[in-house]
Scaffold this motif. Structure first.
Motif, PDB file in Angstrom:
ATOM      1  N   ALA A   4       0.838  -1.197   0.000  1.00 41.86           N
ATOM      2  CA  ALA A   4       0.000   0.000   0.000  1.00 41.86           C
ATOM      3  C   ALA A   4       0.872   1.245   0.000  1.00 41.86           C
ATOM      4  N   THR A   5       0.294   2.338  -0.484  1.00 41.45           N
ATOM      5  CA  THR A   5       1.024   3.605  -0.554  1.00 41.45           C
ATOM      6  C   THR A   5       1.138   4.233   0.827  1.00 41.45           C
ATOM      7  N   PRO A   6       2.118   5.143   1.017  1.00 46.76           N
ATOM      8  CA  PRO A   6       2.214   5.861   2.294  1.00 46.76           C
ATOM      9  C   PRO A   6       0.923   6.576   2.654  1.00 46.76           C
ATOM     10  N   LYS A   7       0.228   7.112   1.638  1.00 47.41           N
ATOM     11  CA  LYS A   7      -1.028   7.823   1.908  1.00 47.41           C
ATOM     12  C   LYS A   7      -2.050   6.889   2.550  1.00 47.41           C
ATOM     13  N   SER A   8      -2.160   5.683   2.027  1.00 51.97           N
ATOM     14  CA  SER A   8      -3.122   4.738   2.599  1.00 51.97           C
ATOM     15  C   SER A   8      -2.724   4.338   4.007  1.00 51.97           C
ATOM     16  N   HIS A   9      -1.414   4.252   4.267  1.00 45.26           N
ATOM     17  CA  HIS A   9      -0.965   3.922   5.616  1.00 45.26           C
ATOM     18  C   HIS A   9      -1.226   5.086   6.572  1.00 45.26           C
ATOM     19  N   TYR A  10      -1.157   6.303   6.065  1.00 44.37           N
ATOM     20  CA  TYR A  10      -1.505   7.454   6.902  1.00 44.37           C
ATOM     21  C   TYR A  10      -2.931   7.320   7.409  1.00 44.37           C
ATOM     22  N   ILE A 120       3.476   0.865  17.372  1.00 43.99           N
ATOM     23  CA  ILE A 120       4.403  -0.227  17.666  1.00 43.99           C
ATOM     24  C   ILE A 120       3.742  -1.577  17.425  1.00 43.99           C
ATOM     25  N   ASN A 121       2.448  -1.681  17.716  1.00 47.70           N
ATOM     26  CA  ASN A 121       1.744  -2.939  17.470  1.00 47.70           C
ATOM     27  C   ASN A 121       1.692  -3.238  15.977  1.00 47.70           C
ATOM     28  N   THR A 122       1.451  -2.203  15.169  1.00 52.29           N
ATOM     29  CA  THR A 122       1.397  -2.386  13.721  1.00 52.29           C
ATOM     30  C   THR A 122       2.767  -2.725  13.158  1.00 52.29           C
ATOM     31  N   PHE A 123       3.801  -2.040  13.626  1.00 51.32           N
ATOM     32  CA  PHE A 123       5.153  -2.281  13.121  1.00 51.32           C
ATOM     33  C   PHE A 123       5.613  -3.700  13.445  1.00 51.32           C
ATOM     34  N   GLU A 124       5.285  -4.168  14.638  1.00 54.21           N
ATOM     35  CA  GLU A 124       5.702  -5.508  15.033  1.00 54.21           C
ATOM     36  C   GLU A 124       4.914  -6.590  14.286  1.00 54.21           C
ATOM     37  N   LEU A 129       7.104  -3.453   6.352  1.00 51.99           N
ATOM     38  CA  LEU A 129       6.721  -2.144   5.835  1.00 51.99           C
ATOM     39  C   LEU A 129       7.969  -1.319   5.525  1.00 51.99           C
ATOM     40  N   THR A 130       7.869  -0.438   4.544  1.00 51.45           N
ATOM     41  CA  THR A 130       8.982   0.446   4.227  1.00 51.45           C
ATOM     42  C   THR A 130       9.035   1.579   5.251  1.00 51.45           C
ATOM     43  N   ILE A 131      10.149   2.300   5.292  1.00 53.83           N
ATOM     44  CA  ILE A 131      10.279   3.395   6.239  1.00 53.83           C
ATOM     45  C   ILE A 131       9.259   4.485   5.943  1.00 53.83           C
ATOM     46  N   GLY A 132       8.949   4.697   4.662  1.00 52.28           N
ATOM     47  CA  GLY A 132       7.944   5.692   4.301  1.00 52.28           C
ATOM     48  C   GLY A 132       6.563   5.297   4.785  1.00 52.28           C
ATOM     49  N   GLN A 133       6.230   4.020   4.678  1.00 58.41           N
ATOM     50  CA  GLN A 133       4.927   3.539   5.143  1.00 58.41           C
ATOM     51  C   GLN A 133       4.817   3.635   6.665  1.00 58.41           C
ATOM     52  N   ARG A 134       5.913   3.330   7.356  1.00 60.73           N
ATOM     53  CA  ARG A 134       5.892   3.423   8.821  1.00 60.73           C
ATOM     54  C   ARG A 134       5.708   4.865   9.279  1.00 60.73           C
ATOM     55  N   MET A 135       6.455   5.787   8.676  1.00 64.14           N
ATOM     56  CA  MET A 135       6.333   7.188   9.055  1.00 64.14           C
ATOM     57  C   MET A 135       4.939   7.714   8.746  1.00 64.14           C
ATOM     58  N   ALA A 136       4.377   7.277   7.630  1.00 63.29           N
ATOM     59  CA  ALA A 136       3.034   7.714   7.261  1.00 63.29           C
ATOM     60  C   ALA A 136       2.005   7.206   8.274  1.00 63.29           C
ATOM     61  N   PHE A 137       2.147   5.941   8.658  1.00 58.57           N
ATOM     62  CA  PHE A 137       1.221   5.382   9.657  1.00 58.57           C
ATOM     63  C   PHE A 137       1.341   6.135  10.973  1.00 58.57           C
ATOM     64  N   TYR A 138       2.583   6.388  11.384  1.00 55.70           N
ATOM     65  CA  TYR A 138       2.802   7.091  12.645  1.00 55.70           C
ATOM     66  C   TYR A 138       2.203   8.504  12.585  1.00 55.70           C
ATOM     67  N   ALA A 139       2.424   9.204  11.471  1.00 53.69           N
ATOM     68  CA  ALA A 139       1.862  10.551  11.322  1.00 53.69           C
ATOM     69  C   ALA A 139       0.340  10.515  11.390  1.00 53.69           C
ATOM     70  N   GLY A 140      -0.240   9.485  10.781  1.00 57.28           N
ATOM     71  CA  GLY A 140      -1.695   9.357  10.828  1.00 57.28           C
ATOM     72  C   GLY A 140      -2.204   9.101  12.235  1.00 57.28           C
ATOM     73  N   SER A 141      -1.463   8.322  13.010  1.00 53.65           N
ATOM     74  CA  SER A 141      -1.901   8.006  14.375  1.00 53.65           C
ATOM     75  C   SER A 141      -1.831   9.222  15.291  1.00 53.65           C
ATOM     76  N   VAL A 142      -0.939  10.154  14.962  1.00 56.25           N
ATOM     77  CA  VAL A 142      -0.792  11.365  15.767  1.00 56.25           C
ATOM     78  C   VAL A 142      -1.844  12.419  15.403  1.00 56.25           C
ATOM     79  N   SER A 143      -2.245  12.427  14.138  1.00 53.12           N
ATOM     80  CA  SER A 143      -3.080  13.515  13.613  1.00 53.12           C
ATOM     81  C   SER A 143      -4.390  13.755  14.366  1.00 53.12           C
TER      82      SER A 143
END
Length: 237
Positions: A4-10, A120-124, A129-143
Motif C-alpha cells: 500500500a502507498t504511504p497515503k493509505s498507511h496514513y 508499535i503494534n502495527t510495526f511488530e 513495511l517500508t520506512i515511508g509507510q511506517r512514518m506515514a502510519f505514525y503521522a496518521g496516528s498522531v493527527s
C-alpha cells in the motif's frame, strides 16, 4: 498491506487512533478545568499542553505546583512520569531510525501514548513495511490525537467550573492508560513490571510530594529489566 502507498498507511494510522478520542477529549477537558482552577492563565495552560503533550506528567506537575512543592521535586516528578517517552522513542527508533532527521525530530516532539501503542503494534505485526509507510502510519496516528488534546484543553479553560460534577471527567485518566497498556502486556517482564509499579505506588502513597511514584517507577523498571535478562539467559541455555 506492505504494497500500500504511504497515503493509505496514513489513513490506516488515523483510523487506528480515532477510538482514543473518546478518552483524550475528557482527559484534555479535565486538564483545562484543573489548570484554570489552580490559577494558571489561559496562555500558560495552552502553552503547557502545546509544549509537553503529556497529560499524566502535566497533572502530576500541576498538583505539586498547587501544593507549593520545591521546583526540583516538580521537575523530577514530571520527568519520571514522562520517562516512558524516552523508552517509547528507543523502541520506535528500531522502526523509524532510518527516516530523515527532520521527520524523526517531529515524531519525537509529538509522541504520545496512543500513537505509540497503535504504531508499535502495527510495526511488530507487519515488519516488512517500508520506512515511508511506517512514518506515514505514525503521522496518521498522531493527527487526531494531538489537535484534540489542545482543543479539549482550550475548551476546559473556557468552560471552567461550569462542567457539572456528575460528569466525573477524571474517569478518562485511568481508562486511557488501561486502554493503552492492556494490549501491550505480552511478556512476563511486562506483567511483573506493571504489578510491581502498582504495588509500590500503593505502598508508598503516603510519601510527600508523590515521591512514591518516583520510587515505584525505578523499582518496576528494574524488575522488568531483570526478568527480561533472566528470560534471555534461560533461552540461551
Amino acid at each position: 498491506m506492505p504494497d500500500a502507498t504511504p497515503k493509505s498507511h496514513y489513513w490506516m494510522g488515523f483510523r487506528a487512533a480515532l477510538p482514543f478520542l473518546l478518552v483524550v477529549f475528557p482527559f484534555g477537558l479535565l486538564f483545562g478545568v484543573v489548570a484554570t482552577e489552580a490559577g494558571l492563565t489561559t496562555f500558560q495552560t495552552l502553552a503547557f499542553s502545546s509544549v509537553a503533550f503529556a497529560g499524566a506528567s502535566q497533572f502530576a506537575a500541576l498538583q505539586l505546583m498547587v501544593d507549593n512543592a520545591p521546583v526540583l521535586i516538580v521537575i523530577a516528578t514530571a520527568l519520571a512520569v514522562n520517562l516512558r517517552m524516552a523508552m517509547y522513542s528507543a523502541s520506535l527508533s528500531l522502526w523509524l531510525g532510518k527516516a530523515p532527521l527532520w521527520q524523526r525530530a517531529l515524531a519525537a516532539f509529538v509522541i504520545v501514548d496512543q500513537s505509540y501503542a497503535v504504531s508499535i503494534n502495527t510495526f511488530e505485526d507487519t515488519p516488512n513495511l517500508t520506512i515511508g509507510q511506517r512514518m506515514a502510519f505514525y503521522a496518521g496516528s498522531v493527527s487526531p490525537i494531538c489537535p484534540m488534546w489542545l482543543v479539549a484543553t482550550a475548551l476546559g479553560v473556557w468552560v471552567g467550573d461550569g462542567i457539572p460534577a456528575w460528569m466525573a471527567l477524571d474517569f478518562a485518566v485511568p481508562i486511557c492508560f488501561l486502554a493503552i497498556i492492556a494490549p501491550m502486556m505480552r511478556t512476563l517482564a511486562h506483567m511483573l513490571a506493571a504489578v510491581t509499579s502498582i504495588l509500590c505506588a500503593l505502598l508508598l502513597a503516603g510519601l510527600p510530594y508523590n515521591l512514591g511514584l518516583l520510587v515505584a517507577a525505578v523499582v518496576a523498571m528494574s524488575v522488568g529489566a531483570q526478568v527480561e535478562l533472566w528470560a534471555e539467559r534461560r533461552g540461551a541455555a
